[in-house]
Design a protein around this motif. Structure first.
Motif: not given
Length: 253
Positions: A146-147, A207
């Motif tokens: 997520n993000s 990430r």
């Protein structure tokens, strides 16, 4: 010996088929793309006719609660009927270590229902409970992404190579029915967040891994025992470091 592998064209099934063919058995790779559908029943009786063993490594195409339950219950009912008709002597099925501890998930409730159906069947059986596959680690990362962050629990697990899973399933297929459960796992345990982080680093994936005690694993809150096998688990021989550098990732879609 004639052996039918349900899900025989997938990640595990294709490897099981290759192993068993290499041992000289007559093996049918049964899947919708080979004309065998356990949901509609198409081609099922013909494929299983004359088989001594049926191996089921098929998975639900959806993790959604009702879809998974419908898949495993319908496929299980149709498989049992075909096996009884054909006089099959052994049913081998692949399931997951900790299924009974992950019942907050509708998918794992469906897997538990599948196991109960197999145990209630008149066909002698062997259940193989495997830990997570190394090949699944990138999907675990995606599930917590997520993000630009990947939030995962720090809980322990003991994943293994798909090839070792397939070897265990193939061995069970040519062994007398256990009428019980055999656990298989990788050679070492790791915290989930740390191992997934190593895969992302190898992939040069930007990430960032965040260890989050509140993060869920496919909808389930984990502790250090949730995904871990018992002390009698049979351990695969493929080490994570070897797998990471020798088994190419799946092609990006």
């Amino acid at each position: 010996m004639k052996i039918v592998v349900i899900g025989g064209t997938g990640l595990i099934g294709s490897k099981v088929v290759d192993i068993l063919k290499g041992k000289g058995h007559e093996v049918i790779a049964a899947a919708p793309n080979t004309g065998v559908n356990t949901i509609t029943g198409e081609g099922l009786d013909a494929a299983i006719a004359g088989a001594q063993v049926v191996v089921d490594v098929a998975n639900s195409p959806s993790f959604e609660d009702k879809a998974a339950m419908d898949f495993f219950q319908t496929a299980g009912k149709n498989l049992t009927a075909a096996e009884v008709k054909a006089g099959v002597a052994h049913h081998v099925a692949l399931s997951v270590v900790g299924t009974d501890r992950l019942q907050a998930s509708g998918y794992f409730r469906a897997k538990q229902a599948q196991e109960s159906q197999i145990k209630a069947s008149p066909i002698p059986y062997t259940l193989i409970h495997a830990t997570q596959f190394f090949e699944f680690l990138r999907s675990i990362a995606q599930s917590g992404s997520n993000s630009g962050e990947v939030r995962l629990p720090h809980a322990l697990f003991q994943p293994m190579a798909a090839q070792d899973v397939a070897s265990a399933v193939a061995e069970a297929a040519v062994t007398a029915p256990a009428n019980g459960t055999i656990e298989v796992a990788g050679p070492k345990s790791f915290p989930i967040d740390e191992l997934v982080g190593r895969v992302l680093a190898f992939d040069k994936d930007p990430r960032r891994i965040v260890a989050d005690p509140e993060a869920l694993y496919f909808g389930v809150r984990l502790d250090d025992g949730s995904l871990m096998p018992g002390g009698n688990a049979r351990l695969g021989g493929t080490e994570f470091d070897w797998w990471l550098t020798h088994v190419p990732p799946p092609p990006k879609r």
